[in-house]
Design a protein around this motif. Structure first.
Motif, PDB file in Angstrom:
ATOM      1  N   SER A 224       0.851  -1.190   0.000  1.00  0.00           N
ATOM      2  CA  SER A 224       0.000   0.000   0.000  1.00  0.00           C
ATOM      3  C   SER A 224       0.887   1.242   0.000  1.00  0.00           C
ATOM      4  N   LEU A 225       0.979   1.862  -1.156  1.00  0.00           N
ATOM      5  CA  LEU A 225       1.817   3.053  -1.310  1.00  0.00           C
ATOM      6  C   LEU A 225       1.001   4.294  -1.020  1.00  0.00           C
ATOM      7  N   GLN A 226       1.711   5.339  -0.653  1.00  0.00           N
ATOM      8  CA  GLN A 226       1.048   6.610  -0.404  1.00  0.00           C
ATOM      9  C   GLN A 226       1.671   7.656  -1.315  1.00  0.00           C
ATOM     10  N   TYR A 227       0.820   8.460  -1.955  1.00  0.00           N
ATOM     11  CA  TYR A 227       1.271   9.572  -2.782  1.00  0.00           C
ATOM     12  C   TYR A 227       1.474  10.759  -1.859  1.00  0.00           C
ATOM     13  N   VAL A 228       2.663  11.349  -1.885  1.00  0.00           N
ATOM     14  CA  VAL A 228       3.005  12.411  -0.941  1.00  0.00           C
ATOM     15  C   VAL A 228       3.692  13.568  -1.661  1.00  0.00           C
ATOM     16  N   TYR A 229       3.865  14.643  -0.921  1.00  0.00           N
ATOM     17  CA  TYR A 229       4.623  15.803  -1.381  1.00  0.00           C
ATOM     18  C   TYR A 229       5.789  15.973  -0.409  1.00  0.00           C
ATOM     19  N   VAL A 230       7.013  15.980  -0.932  1.00  0.00           N
ATOM     20  CA  VAL A 230       8.205  16.123  -0.107  1.00  0.00           C
ATOM     21  C   VAL A 230       8.790  17.503  -0.363  1.00  0.00           C
ATOM     22  N   LYS A 231       8.767  18.351   0.675  1.00  0.00           N
ATOM     23  CA  LYS A 231       9.348  19.693   0.561  1.00  0.00           C
ATOM     24  C   LYS A 231      10.864  19.600   0.568  1.00  0.00           C
ATOM     25  N   SER A 232      11.509  20.637   0.141  1.00  0.00           N
ATOM     26  CA  SER A 232      12.966  20.646   0.049  1.00  0.00           C
ATOM     27  C   SER A 232      13.647  20.494   1.410  1.00  0.00           C
ATOM     28  N   ASP A 233      12.940  20.765   2.510  1.00  0.00           N
ATOM     29  CA  ASP A 233      13.530  20.588   3.841  1.00  0.00           C
ATOM     30  C   ASP A 233      13.268  19.189   4.408  1.00  0.00           C
ATOM     31  N   GLY A 234      12.568  18.331   3.647  1.00  0.00           N
ATOM     32  CA  GLY A 234      12.296  16.972   4.092  1.00  0.00           C
ATOM     33  C   GLY A 234      10.934  16.778   4.735  1.00  0.00           C
ATOM     34  N   THR A 235      10.134  17.827   4.845  1.00  0.00           N
ATOM     35  CA  THR A 235       8.781  17.691   5.395  1.00  0.00           C
ATOM     36  C   THR A 235       7.919  16.944   4.385  1.00  0.00           C
ATOM     37  N   VAL A 236       7.146  15.961   4.878  1.00  0.00           N
ATOM     38  CA  VAL A 236       6.313  15.130   4.008  1.00  0.00           C
ATOM     39  C   VAL A 236       4.843  15.447   4.272  1.00  0.00           C
ATOM     40  N   TYR A 237       4.109  15.751   3.207  1.00  0.00           N
ATOM     41  CA  TYR A 237       2.682  16.053   3.272  1.00  0.00           C
ATOM     42  C   TYR A 237       1.905  14.971   2.532  1.00  0.00           C
ATOM     43  N   GLU A 238       0.686  14.676   2.990  1.00  0.00           N
ATOM     44  CA  GLU A 238      -0.158  13.768   2.212  1.00  0.00           C
ATOM     45  C   GLU A 238      -0.621  14.519   0.964  1.00  0.00           C
ATOM     46  N   SER A 239      -0.898  13.761  -0.096  1.00  0.00           N
ATOM     47  CA  SER A 239      -1.292  14.378  -1.353  1.00  0.00           C
ATOM     48  C   SER A 239      -2.236  13.459  -2.113  1.00  0.00           C
ATOM     49  N   ASN A 240      -2.673  13.930  -3.266  1.00  0.00           N
ATOM     50  CA  ASN A 240      -3.591  13.183  -4.115  1.00  0.00           C
ATOM     51  C   ASN A 240      -3.065  13.237  -5.546  1.00  0.00           C
ATOM     52  N   PRO A 241      -2.845  12.080  -6.205  1.00  0.00           N
ATOM     53  CA  PRO A 241      -2.278  12.110  -7.563  1.00  0.00           C
ATOM     54  C   PRO A 241      -3.194  12.732  -8.611  1.00  0.00           C
ATOM     55  N   GLU A 242      -4.497  12.792  -8.366  1.00  0.00           N
ATOM     56  CA  GLU A 242      -5.394  13.390  -9.352  1.00  0.00           C
ATOM     57  C   GLU A 242      -5.388  14.915  -9.314  1.00  0.00           C
ATOM     58  N   SER A 243      -5.206  15.476  -8.127  1.00  0.00           N
ATOM     59  CA  SER A 243      -5.297  16.928  -8.027  1.00  0.00           C
ATOM     60  C   SER A 243      -3.991  17.593  -7.624  1.00  0.00           C
ATOM     61  N   ASN A 244      -3.022  16.815  -7.167  1.00  0.00           N
ATOM     62  CA  ASN A 244      -1.764  17.357  -6.643  1.00  0.00           C
ATOM     63  C   ASN A 244      -1.999  18.332  -5.495  1.00  0.00           C
ATOM     64  N   GLY A 245      -3.113  18.186  -4.801  1.00  0.00           N
ATOM     65  CA  GLY A 245      -3.388  19.023  -3.642  1.00  0.00           C
ATOM     66  C   GLY A 245      -2.602  18.531  -2.436  1.00  0.00           C
ATOM     67  N   LEU A 246      -2.340  19.431  -1.503  1.00  0.00           N
ATOM     68  CA  LEU A 246      -1.597  19.075  -0.301  1.00  0.00           C
ATOM     69  C   LEU A 246      -2.533  18.927   0.878  1.00  0.00           C
ATOM     70  N   GLY A 247      -2.227  17.959   1.711  1.00  0.00           N
ATOM     71  CA  GLY A 247      -2.980  17.745   2.935  1.00  0.00           C
ATOM     72  C   GLY A 247      -2.129  18.100   4.130  1.00  0.00           C
ATOM     73  N   LYS A 248      -2.320  17.367   5.202  1.00  0.00           N
ATOM     74  CA  LYS A 248      -1.608  17.654   6.443  1.00  0.00           C
ATOM     75  C   LYS A 248      -0.195  17.057   6.407  1.00  0.00           C
ATOM     76  N   ILE A 249       0.655  17.545   7.310  1.00  0.00           N
ATOM     77  CA  ILE A 249       2.015  17.017   7.453  1.00  0.00           C
ATOM     78  C   ILE A 249       1.914  15.619   8.052  1.00  0.00           C
ATOM     79  N   ILE A 250       2.592  14.653   7.421  1.00  0.00           N
ATOM     80  CA  ILE A 250       2.530  13.279   7.928  1.00  0.00           C
ATOM     81  C   ILE A 250       3.896  12.758   8.368  1.00  0.00           C
ATOM     82  N   GLY A 251       4.940  13.569   8.243  1.00  0.00           N
ATOM     83  CA  GLY A 251       6.249  13.114   8.702  1.00  0.00           C
ATOM     84  C   GLY A 251       7.384  13.928   8.128  1.00  0.00           C
TER      85      GLY A 251
END
Length: 127
Positions: free
Chosen positions: A61-88
């Motif tokens: 079970s993979l998760q689509y995420v957004y990784v900021k340049s400082d290493g902060t990981v946000y949840e995301s959605n591959p259809e909209s590329n929207g950002l959710g909450k910080i997950i790690g």
């Protein structure tokens, strides 16, 4: 006569400008053909090849995420590329900038691998 032509020309220009603006705004909500994300299976195969690990070690079970340049990981959605909450957090990406990526979990070593969702390059990993 001239006033009616001027009014028609200005009105036409305003209507066209509004239509173009709405089209551009709407296009930001959809990934373009050249920026479609790679499939999760391709991301898994990149990790397997790069780190010589068994597919059985990886959480399917993979998760689509957004990784900021400082290493902060946000949840995301591959259809909209929207950002959710910080997950790690993870190590900052080894390529400049922020990335949409697939997060792959190694259940045996408890490592997480992040594969860029567009170019398919492993951008970061963490324990």
């Amino acid at each position: 006569m001239i006033d009616k032509r001027l009014l028609a020309t200005v009105s036409f220009g305003i209507v066209v400008t509004i239509i173009v603006y709405l089209g551009i705004v709407d296009s930001l909500n959809h990934p373009s053909i050249s920026r479609l994300p790679i499939s999760p299976e391709i991301a898994i195969s990149k990790v397997i090849k790069s780190f010589n690990i068994s597919e059985n070690q990886l959480n399917s079970s993979l998760q689509y995420v957004y990784v900021k340049s400082d290493g902060t990981v946000y949840e995301s959605n591959p259809e909209s590329n929207g950002l959710g909450k910080i997950i790690g957090n993870t190590e900052p990406p080894n390529t400049p900038g922020s990335h949409f990526a697939w997060e792959i979990n190694d259940i045996q070593t408890k490592k997480k691998y992040y594969v860029d969702a567009i170019i398919g390059e492993i951008i970061s990993n963490s324990s």
